[in-house]
Design a protein around this motif. Sequence first.
Motif, PDB file in Angstrom:
ATOM      1  N   LEU A   1       1.770  15.512  16.588  1.00 29.90           N
ATOM      2  CA  LEU A   1       2.069  16.827  16.010  1.00 29.90           C
ATOM      3  C   LEU A   1       0.952  17.255  15.057  1.00 29.90           C
ATOM      4  CD1 LEU A   1       5.886  16.366  15.340  1.00 29.90           C
ATOM      5  CD2 LEU A   1       4.884  18.133  16.815  1.00 29.90           C
ATOM      6  N   GLN A   2       0.488  16.312  14.244  1.00 28.95           N
ATOM      7  CA  GLN A   2      -0.575  16.645  13.290  1.00 28.95           C
ATOM      8  C   GLN A   2      -1.860  17.028  14.012  1.00 28.95           C
ATOM      9  OE1 GLN A   2      -0.311  13.169  10.825  1.00 28.95           O
ATOM     10  NE2 GLN A   2       1.060  14.162   9.352  1.00 28.95           N
ATOM     11  N   ARG A   3      -2.136  16.344  15.116  1.00 30.49           N
ATOM     12  CA  ARG A   3      -3.321  16.704  15.907  1.00 30.49           C
ATOM     13  C   ARG A   3      -3.233  18.134  16.412  1.00 30.49           C
ATOM     14  NH1 ARG A   3      -3.317  11.488  18.277  1.00 30.49           N
ATOM     15  NH2 ARG A   3      -2.087  12.316  20.000  1.00 30.49           N
ATOM     16  N   GLU A   4      -2.004  18.589  16.674  1.00 28.15           N
ATOM     17  CA  GLU A   4      -1.810  19.955  17.166  1.00 28.15           C
ATOM     18  C   GLU A   4      -1.743  20.957  16.022  1.00 28.15           C
ATOM     19  OE1 GLU A   4      -1.913  20.950  20.223  1.00 28.15           O
ATOM     20  OE2 GLU A   4      -1.940  18.968  21.193  1.00 28.15           O
ATOM     21  N   GLY A   5      -1.956  20.504  14.807  1.00 26.91           N
ATOM     22  CA  GLY A   5      -2.005  21.417  13.669  1.00 26.91           C
ATOM     23  C   GLY A   5      -0.667  21.653  12.975  1.00 26.91           C
ATOM     24  N   PHE A   6       0.343  20.892  13.331  1.00 30.29           N
ATOM     25  CA  PHE A   6       1.635  21.045  12.652  1.00 30.29           C
ATOM     26  C   PHE A   6       1.637  20.280  11.334  1.00 30.29           C
ATOM     27  CE2 PHE A   6       2.950  21.715  17.093  1.00 30.29           C
ATOM     28  CZ  PHE A   6       3.708  22.865  16.960  1.00 30.29           C
ATOM     29  N   SER A   7       2.351  20.808  10.351  1.00 31.01           N
ATOM     30  CA  SER A   7       2.629  19.966   9.189  1.00 31.01           C
ATOM     31  C   SER A   7       3.983  19.308   9.448  1.00 31.01           C
ATOM     32  CB  SER A   7       2.591  20.769   7.893  1.00 31.01           C
ATOM     33  OG  SER A   7       3.837  21.336   7.623  1.00 31.01           O
ATOM     34  N   VAL A   8       4.089  18.028   9.139  1.00 29.24           N
ATOM     35  CA  VAL A   8       5.264  17.250   9.550  1.00 29.24           C
ATOM     36  C   VAL A   8       6.021  16.722   8.334  1.00 29.24           C
ATOM     37  CG1 VAL A   8       6.067  15.284  10.930  1.00 29.24           C
ATOM     38  CG2 VAL A   8       4.038  16.562  11.642  1.00 29.24           C
ATOM     39  N   LEU A   9       7.316  17.015   8.275  1.00 24.59           N
ATOM     40  CA  LEU A   9       8.178  16.495   7.211  1.00 24.59           C
ATOM     41  C   LEU A   9       8.989  15.328   7.755  1.00 24.59           C
ATOM     42  CD1 LEU A   9       9.608  19.924   5.970  1.00 24.59           C
ATOM     43  CD2 LEU A   9       7.772  18.596   4.904  1.00 24.59           C
ATOM     44  N   THR A  10       9.027  14.249   6.979  1.00 27.93           N
ATOM     45  CA  THR A  10       9.857  13.107   7.380  1.00 27.93           C
ATOM     46  C   THR A  10      10.695  12.646   6.183  1.00 27.93           C
ATOM     47  OG1 THR A  10       8.075  11.590   6.817  1.00 27.93           O
ATOM     48  CG2 THR A  10       8.221  12.252   9.114  1.00 27.93           C
ATOM     49  N   HIS A  11      11.564  11.679   6.420  1.00 22.05           N
ATOM     50  CA  HIS A  11      12.445  11.174   5.371  1.00 22.05           C
ATOM     51  C   HIS A  11      11.770  10.111   4.511  1.00 22.05           C
ATOM     52  CE1 HIS A  11      16.311  13.034   6.367  1.00 22.05           C
ATOM     53  NE2 HIS A  11      15.885  13.019   7.618  1.00 22.05           N
ATOM     54  N   HIS A  12      12.127  10.071   3.237  1.00 16.53           N
ATOM     55  CA  HIS A  12      11.636   9.018   2.338  1.00 16.53           C
ATOM     56  C   HIS A  12      12.766   8.418   1.505  1.00 16.53           C
ATOM     57  CE1 HIS A  12       7.819  10.531   3.552  1.00 16.53           C
ATOM     58  NE2 HIS A  12       8.093  11.718   3.063  1.00 16.53           N
ATOM     59  N   LEU A  13      13.442   9.298   0.742  1.00 12.92           N
ATOM     60  CA  LEU A  13      14.478   8.846  -0.188  1.00 12.92           C
ATOM     61  C   LEU A  13      15.842   8.775   0.468  1.00 12.92           C
ATOM     62  CD1 LEU A  13      13.629  11.373  -3.055  1.00 12.92           C
ATOM     63  CD2 LEU A  13      12.922   8.989  -2.923  1.00 12.92           C
ATOM     64  N   VAL A  14      15.986   9.559   1.525  1.00 13.42           N
ATOM     65  CA  VAL A  14      17.301   9.738   2.148  1.00 13.42           C
ATOM     66  C   VAL A  14      17.214   9.211   3.578  1.00 13.42           C
ATOM     67  CG1 VAL A  14      18.938  11.508   2.895  1.00 13.42           C
ATOM     68  CG2 VAL A  14      17.711  11.783   0.743  1.00 13.42           C
ATOM     69  N   PRO A  15      18.216   8.452   4.022  1.00 11.96           N
ATOM     70  CA  PRO A  15      18.144   7.936   5.390  1.00 11.96           C
ATOM     71  C   PRO A  15      18.049   9.060   6.421  1.00 11.96           C
ATOM     72  CG  PRO A  15      19.921   6.872   4.165  1.00 11.96           C
ATOM     73  CD  PRO A  15      19.426   7.995   3.317  1.00 11.96           C
ATOM     74  N   GLY A  16      17.199   8.844   7.425  1.00 11.47           N
ATOM     75  CA  GLY A  16      17.097   9.801   8.514  1.00 11.47           C
ATOM     76  C   GLY A  16      18.245   9.642   9.497  1.00 11.47           C
ATOM     77  N   ASN A  17      18.957   8.520   9.397  1.00 13.61           N
ATOM     78  CA  ASN A  17      20.120   8.316  10.261  1.00 13.61           C
ATOM     79  C   ASN A  17      21.334   9.046   9.667  1.00 13.61           C
ATOM     80  OD1 ASN A  17      21.315   6.613   8.217  1.00 13.61           O
ATOM     81  ND2 ASN A  17      19.836   5.046   8.851  1.00 13.61           N
ATOM     82  N   ASP A  18      22.528   8.743  10.156  1.00  9.17           N
ATOM     83  CA  ASP A  18      23.695   9.501   9.701  1.00  9.17           C
ATOM     84  C   ASP A  18      24.028   9.278   8.221  1.00  9.17           C
ATOM     85  OD1 ASP A  18      23.768  10.579  12.161  1.00  9.17           O
ATOM     86  OD2 ASP A  18      25.770   9.871  12.723  1.00  9.17           O
ATOM     87  N   GLY A  19      23.389   8.303   7.581  1.00 10.40           N
ATOM     88  CA  GLY A  19      23.546   8.109   6.144  1.00 10.40           C
ATOM     89  C   GLY A  19      23.021   9.277   5.329  1.00 10.40           C
ATOM     90  N   GLY A  20      22.232  10.150   5.951  1.00 12.43           N
ATOM     91  CA  GLY A  20      21.695  11.309   5.232  1.00 12.43           C
ATOM     92  C   GLY A  20      22.444  12.599   5.500  1.00 12.43           C
ATOM     93  N   ILE A  21      23.368  12.561   6.466  1.00 15.53           N
ATOM     94  CA  ILE A  21      24.083  13.761   6.911  1.00 15.53           C
ATOM     95  C   ILE A  21      24.772  14.501   5.758  1.00 15.53           C
ATOM     96  CG2 ILE A  21      26.205  14.432   8.163  1.00 15.53           C
ATOM     97  CD1 ILE A  21      24.003  14.277  10.087  1.00 15.53           C
ATOM     98  N   SER A  22      25.401  13.759   4.854  1.00 16.03           N
ATOM     99  CA  SER A  22      26.203  14.415   3.821  1.00 16.03           C
ATOM    100  C   SER A  22      25.348  15.289   2.905  1.00 16.03           C
ATOM    101  CB  SER A  22      26.985  13.383   3.007  1.00 16.03           C
ATOM    102  OG  SER A  22      26.104  12.493   2.357  1.00 16.03           O
ATOM    103  N   LEU A  23      24.114  14.872   2.646  1.00 17.27           N
ATOM    104  CA  LEU A  23      23.231  15.697   1.817  1.00 17.27           C
ATOM    105  C   LEU A  23      22.963  17.040   2.504  1.00 17.27           C
ATOM    106  CD1 LEU A  23      21.266  16.149  -0.587  1.00 17.27           C
ATOM    107  CD2 LEU A  23      19.491  15.065   0.814  1.00 17.27           C
ATOM    108  N   GLY A  24      22.651  16.985   3.795  1.00 20.08           N
ATOM    109  CA  GLY A  24      22.413  18.211   4.553  1.00 20.08           C
ATOM    110  C   GLY A  24      23.643  19.102   4.554  1.00 20.08           C
ATOM    111  N   GLN A  25      24.806  18.502   4.746  1.00 23.30           N
ATOM    112  CA  GLN A  25      26.053  19.283   4.746  1.00 23.30           C
ATOM    113  C   GLN A  25      26.235  20.012   3.422  1.00 23.30           C
ATOM    114  OE1 GLN A  25      28.933  16.183   5.412  1.00 23.30           O
ATOM    115  NE2 GLN A  25      28.880  16.389   7.654  1.00 23.30           N
ATOM    116  N   ALA A  26      25.982  19.312   2.320  1.00 19.71           N
ATOM    117  CA  ALA A  26      26.206  19.906   1.004  1.00 19.71           C
ATOM    118  C   ALA A  26      25.289  21.101   0.782  1.00 19.71           C
ATOM    119  CB  ALA A  26      25.989  18.854  -0.084  1.00 19.71           C
ATOM    120  N   VAL A  27      24.026  20.935   1.147  1.00 22.31           N
ATOM    121  CA  VAL A  27      23.059  22.020   0.928  1.00 22.31           C
ATOM    122  C   VAL A  27      23.430  23.232   1.777  1.00 22.31           C
ATOM    123  CG1 VAL A  27      20.638  22.686   1.236  1.00 22.31           C
ATOM    124  CG2 VAL A  27      21.212  20.455   0.232  1.00 22.31           C
TER     125      VAL A  27
END
Length: 763
Positions: A730-756
């Motif tokens: 993706l970066q080679r194609e010029g995209f900026s890429v966001l990934t997870h760091h503090l919050v699990p990318g698996n379903d352990g992070g779902i509740s944060l997304g729901q709240a927002v």
Amino acid sequence: MLTKVERLARISVRGVVQGVGFRPFIYRLAQEHNLKGWVRNTSGNVEIEVEGDEETVDSFLSDLKTEAPPMARIENVEVTFYPTKGYTEFQIGESLSREGQYQLVSPDVATCEDCKAEIFSSDDRRFGYPFTNCTNCGPRFTIIEDIPYDRPKTTMREFEMCPQCQREYHDPLDRRFHAQPNACPQCGPSLELVDGDGEPVEGGNVIEAASDLLKAGGILAVKGLGGFQLACDATSEEAINTLRARKRRSSKPLAVMIATLEDIEKHCLVSPEERKLLESPQCPIVLLRWKHGSNISPAVAPNLNYLGVMLPYTPLHHLLLKETGLPLVMTSGNLSEEPIAKDNDEALTRLKGIADYFLLHNRGIYARYDDSVCMVEGVPQVIRRARGYAPYPIFLPFKSKQILACGAELKNTFCLTKDEHAFLSQHIGDMENEETLEHFENTIGLYKKLFRVEPEIIAYDMHPEYLATKYALEAGAKESLKLVPVQHHHAHIVSCLAENKVEGPVIGVAFDGTGYGTDGTIWGGEFLLADWKNFKRVGHLEYVPLPGGEVAIKKPYRMALSYLYSLLGEDFSLEGLPLSRLESAELAIIKQQLKRGINSPLTSSAGRLFDAVSALAGVRGEIDYEAQAAIELEMLAPDEVDESASYPLSIDEEGGIGVVKLKELFSAVVQDVRNQIPLPVISLKFHNTVAQIITEMCKLIARESGINQVALSGGVFQNRLLLKLATAALQREGFSVLTHHLVPGNDGGISLGQAVIANFVSI
Ligand code: ZN
Ligand code: ZN
Ligand code: FE
């Protein structure tokens, strides 16, 4: 010469500033600057009044921010000035409880170097004492019942400090000044070793006796910080197999605790980033590249190249590890997926028949708290967020309403929001049994109390069968809260956006196993245009049936058949494929299910695509832990990655939505398998193809939308190879890429997304 104007500064400090040695720090700082006044804890902040001339007060304030104790996290400092009152000394005042106010609670902190030195020096009064702690380390969240954080509001209230401990506790120059869990062998908690029936094991030093049992191959239940752990010799295949059989966990990887970093390096490769994580105050389990020649039994993590490793994080663990001289399996004390056991009686009942012996103690655990798990792929990522991290909040880039988001079914967490804080709970577990639901409800109660949250909105997953969803609907109706259903993959992407403090819209790539779609099908290979409030599905993997529903998840060979028959025709021959070994009766049933669509919901899941390829290639046809087939396929890929080899793919447009067609991919994989192309080659080609699917689809979407920022979320991105390949492409194609760091990318992070999302949907 100018006369110096004396004034009184009233200072409010917010953040993690209680239970971390902040008041003694302020006391010493005031002494250093020769300032008079006081400091006190309240339920909302730390309050300070100091009197002095402008210059001195200014330098006091600047030192306050730069020299704060290691565990303190200052979020904000407010100062107002008044005429002086004429204080004559500096004091630490009584704590003050104020209605409705709250403040951040420190997570538990791994044993500090000073405490470690004490427990290992024979002339120290805490020599060998397993409950040694100080203001810089020790239990916090797991023992706190309410705020403000003082000993009577913790499970340490039962222990009356001896005169020596009292002296430390009251001496502002002592490392244990106001250390609420302060204790020593004279006055503090103590250990007890009992057998499987709860009968005390007589005689001698408890740590030595427990170590002897471990060295003899026994299974020991250890009461740790946030619950019981099951320990055994990690070099003994026999001990591990016994533990696996009793715990009914046949191949899911187990974590290992190793005494020192030096010892860890005998078994694993450790990068500087990984070393930093291992030695951090959070002291998580870190997934490390396992070295050939390590004498840790392969049975710890069958077929995997990575080992989950942590350093000892309590004095008890340090003592046990040193005494045994062995790497120890240290896994959650539970049966299969129940919550971790925390009380002595509970452990003796629930872990009966699993552990041979129990190493108990009498310091109560108030909150259950599993070990956290991290991995480093480029940057560190928390994949299970619990001990050391929760209940420290995720900071939101906006002031949120008070919301309870109930999370997903597997790897559940919930999230409570207030002000700019998202209190993402510790890992709760898989919401598949009453015990976990109870743990979920109790922990919601605790967070509401600690952080004084009274939700007005309740957010939940659209899946009608999730226990968390049922809870949300019930609780919402009972308390007349506003109900906000949130689509699963939208929540994934927004959790990634929120932790990166990006509002969007972005191209969200949500790749996971299962999530309820707005059309009633099972989504999981999704491309969304998404922001904090809205999303539009703009692409997905081709739909195939999930023959037998849940069964197809546990039996990836069913998915392989589903792809083959749906894409290559129902007359497709299994000749020359590992699948041809299937019994013809079952095959006939699956064919019928596929043909008539009986109990075969449609899915666009990326997780199932990995499963199918894994089974088709003969890597794994049946699993006994989540994502096992995909993980084992990933593990086969060679270390040297050649990005040129891949399988063909195509993208069709259907009703304005890009659909990834997988027929050519499956034909090509079939051909490779029939030609006996080595598995590492197939694995790599497949991973390259999935990375291409992601980039090609993102390019199409970018062309239409003009958006060139991509967020990657969902459990599939725990696949390091895919994460690395997709990010780079993706970066080679010029995209900026966001990934997870503090919050699990698996379903352990779902509740944060729901709240927002709920916060913005309900405006
Ligand atoms: Zn300490
Ligand atoms: Zn004492
Ligand atoms: Fe998911």
